[in-house]
Design an enzyme around this catalytic site. Structure first.
Site, PDB file in Angstrom:
ATOM      1  N   HIS A   1      41.185  39.797  37.500  1.00  0.00           N
ATOM      2  CA  HIS A   1      41.106  38.468  36.879  1.00  0.00           C
ATOM      3  C   HIS A   1      41.064  38.639  35.368  1.00  0.00           C
ATOM      4  O   HIS A   1      40.519  39.618  34.866  1.00  0.00           O
ATOM      5  CB  HIS A   1      39.836  37.740  37.350  1.00  0.00           C
ATOM      6  CG  HIS A   1      39.890  36.277  37.076  1.00  0.00           C
ATOM      7  ND1 HIS A   1      39.635  35.767  35.823  1.00  0.00           N
ATOM      8  CD2 HIS A   1      40.196  35.230  37.862  1.00  0.00           C
ATOM      9  CE1 HIS A   1      39.774  34.460  35.865  1.00  0.00           C
ATOM     10  NE2 HIS A   1      40.116  34.099  37.082  1.00  0.00           N
TER      11      HIS A   1
ATOM     12  N   ASP B   1      41.693  33.771  44.796  1.00  0.00           N
ATOM     13  CA  ASP B   1      42.889  33.528  45.635  1.00  0.00           C
ATOM     14  C   ASP B   1      42.947  34.427  46.861  1.00  0.00           C
ATOM     15  O   ASP B   1      43.702  34.174  47.788  1.00  0.00           O
ATOM     16  CB  ASP B   1      44.157  33.767  44.787  1.00  0.00           C
ATOM     17  CG  ASP B   1      44.151  32.925  43.535  1.00  0.00           C
ATOM     18  OD1 ASP B   1      44.281  33.478  42.426  1.00  0.00           O
ATOM     19  OD2 ASP B   1      43.953  31.701  43.674  1.00  0.00           O
TER      20      ASP B   1
HETATM   21  C1  MLT Z   1      41.378  29.565  37.745  1.00  0.00           C
HETATM   22  O1  MLT Z   1      40.419  29.271  38.477  1.00  0.00           O
HETATM   23  O2  MLT Z   1      41.958  28.751  37.002  1.00  0.00           O
HETATM   24  C2  MLT Z   1      41.903  30.959  37.837  1.00  0.00           C
HETATM   25  O3  MLT Z   1      40.874  31.834  38.230  1.00  0.00           O
HETATM   26  C3  MLT Z   1      42.604  31.443  36.580  1.00  0.00           C
HETATM   27  C4  MLT Z   1      41.762  31.550  35.319  1.00  0.00           C
HETATM   28  O4  MLT Z   1      40.618  31.100  35.247  1.00  0.00           O
HETATM   29  O5  MLT Z   1      42.316  32.097  34.342  1.00  0.00           O
END
Ligand code: MLT
Length: 424
Positions: A302, A359
């Protein structure tokens, strides 16, 4: 800790204020940098650049903390309803019982969608990806619900929360050759969505409370995530004074990318490919380490979480819980757990901070709930909608200027026009 940062270059010294957030985050305010120095900063992907000061969501990537308006997602996912969390994100406080009842009633009053919007929908081919359809329909709301019938932003917020789930189900019903269902205001938000998705006119449909509760938890976990790609898009589009619908439609488009919300669909397709190839997770772990294999392990790592994604931990537990309650034995879940186990114990992945993100497990639950794979990112959008709205509302309330980043030009320097006859 000093309250300014010093920069020294070209023989001159400059000072810029340091601001400190309520969670002790520090930022150098460079609002005057170019005026005072002629320099700008550059930060591709904005990994080190704050776009705004926000009071909505706090996340700590090192500690794996995620809070909405100060409340932990662990508590909210366990105890709150998705609509309570939507109210909290958008208006800043958990609603009293009277406020909640009024909010729920307002939404129920607006769940029906203008029948002429269905004519727009009917023009899409049956195999159109639901995310493209959804962003188009949300953008079309600008034509049906603003202009001469302009509503206040608060009314348009209610309209979006009320109508997006209804419109989201149309693609699925069309893909099945089934008639769309109208909202049923006797049901709660999540049950109403499930009813619109799966009810058929030939028999009474009973929403399984286990499924509705799981959906409630998943939507809460996706509700906001500070300045991610799609939220930054919503803020940037909204900063030009574009309508809420146009801004949210842009956010849906940003979310559709496989590197963002589209990742949950990619994960399940990856797990299904591994299953179809015999389920040999060691083989795929080896391929993930081999740059020439062309295989990428989706759902791991992430941009901001350095050790674990707190949402993935909650979803993984929920996956076990939901599948056992539903009596679903999904071999793909076992493959996912083996991949996670291998990744968490393999130095290659540990060194690269590659661990399951939000995800990785969400698709497994959506599948168990009967949601088709190409609707997974639509589910992410339904969850993220209150976060997008809250961030857009905050940007407008704070009267933030139009977003207009700078650049460093690296193209051709000045040159004269050459007539086509003389070009080599
Ligand atoms: C999100 O929840 O939007 C995703 O984890 C992506 C992010 O936070 O960059």
């Amino acid at each position: 800790m000093s309250d300014f940062a010093e920069l020294t270059f070209d023989g001159k010294q400059y000072k810029f204020p340091v601001i400190t957030g309520t969670e002790n985050e520090k930022a150098i305010d460079i609002a005057k940098l170019r005026d005072e120095t002629g320099y700008i900063t550059i930060d591709s992907g904005y990994k080190n650049t704050g776009a705004t000061k926000s009071a909505i969501t706090f996340l700590d990537g090192e500690e794996g903390i995620l809070r909405y308006r100060g409340y932990s997602i662990e508590e909210l996912a366990e105890k709150a309803s998705f609509l309570e969390v939507a109210y909290l994100l958008i208006y800043g406080e958990l609603p009293t019982s009277e406020q909640y009842a009024a909010f729920e009633d307002d939404i129920k009053m607006h769940t029906i969608v203008n029948e002429d919007m269905r004519k727009i929908f009917e023009g899409f081919p049956v195999n159109a990806h639901p995310m493209g359809v959804l962003s188009a329909l949300v953008c079309a709301m600008s034509a049906f619900y603003t202009g001469e019938k302009a509503g206040s932003d608060d009314l348009n917020i209610i309209r979006l929360l009320a109508k997006m789930p209804s419109m989201a189900t149309w693609s699925y019903k069309k893909s099945q050759g089934h008639p769309v269902n109208y909202p049923n205001n006797s049901l709660d938000y999540c049950s109403n969505f499930l009813n619109m998705m799966f009810a058929l006119p030939v028999a009474a449909y009973q929403v399984d409370p286990v499924v509705s509760a799981a959906l409630n938890k998943l939507l809460i976990l996706h509700a906001d995530h500070e300045q991610n790609c799609s939220t930054s898009t919503v803020r940037l589009v909204g900063s030009s004074q574009a309508s809420l619908y146009a801004s949210i439609s842009a956010g849906i488009n940003a979310l559709s990318g496989p590197l963002h919300g589209g990742a949950n669909q990619e994960v399940i397709e990856m797990l299904e490919d591994i299953k179809a190839d015999g389920g040999d997770t060691d083989k795929y772990i080896a391929m993930a380490k081999d740059k020439n294999s062309g295989f990428r392990l989706m759902g791991f790592g992430h941009r901001v979480y350095k050790n674990f994604d707190p949402r993935a931990r909650i979803i993984k537990k929920a996956a076990d819980d939901v599948l056992s309650k539903l009596g679903v034995n999904d071999p793909v879940l076992e493959i996912a757990k083996k991949l996670e186990e291998a990744a968490l114990n393999d130095e290659y992945f540990v060194a690269r901070k590659l661990y399951p993100n939000v995800d990785f497990y969400s698709g497994i639950i959506y599948r168990a709930l009967g949601i088709p794979t190409n609707m997974f990112t639509v589910m992410f959008a339904i969850g993220r909608l209150p976060g997008w709205i809250a961030q857009w509302k905050e940007m407008r309330a704070n009267k933030e200027p139009i977003g207009r980043p700078r650049q460093v030009y690296v193209g051709a320097t000045a040159r004269e026009y050459v007539d086509v006859a003389n070009r080599k």
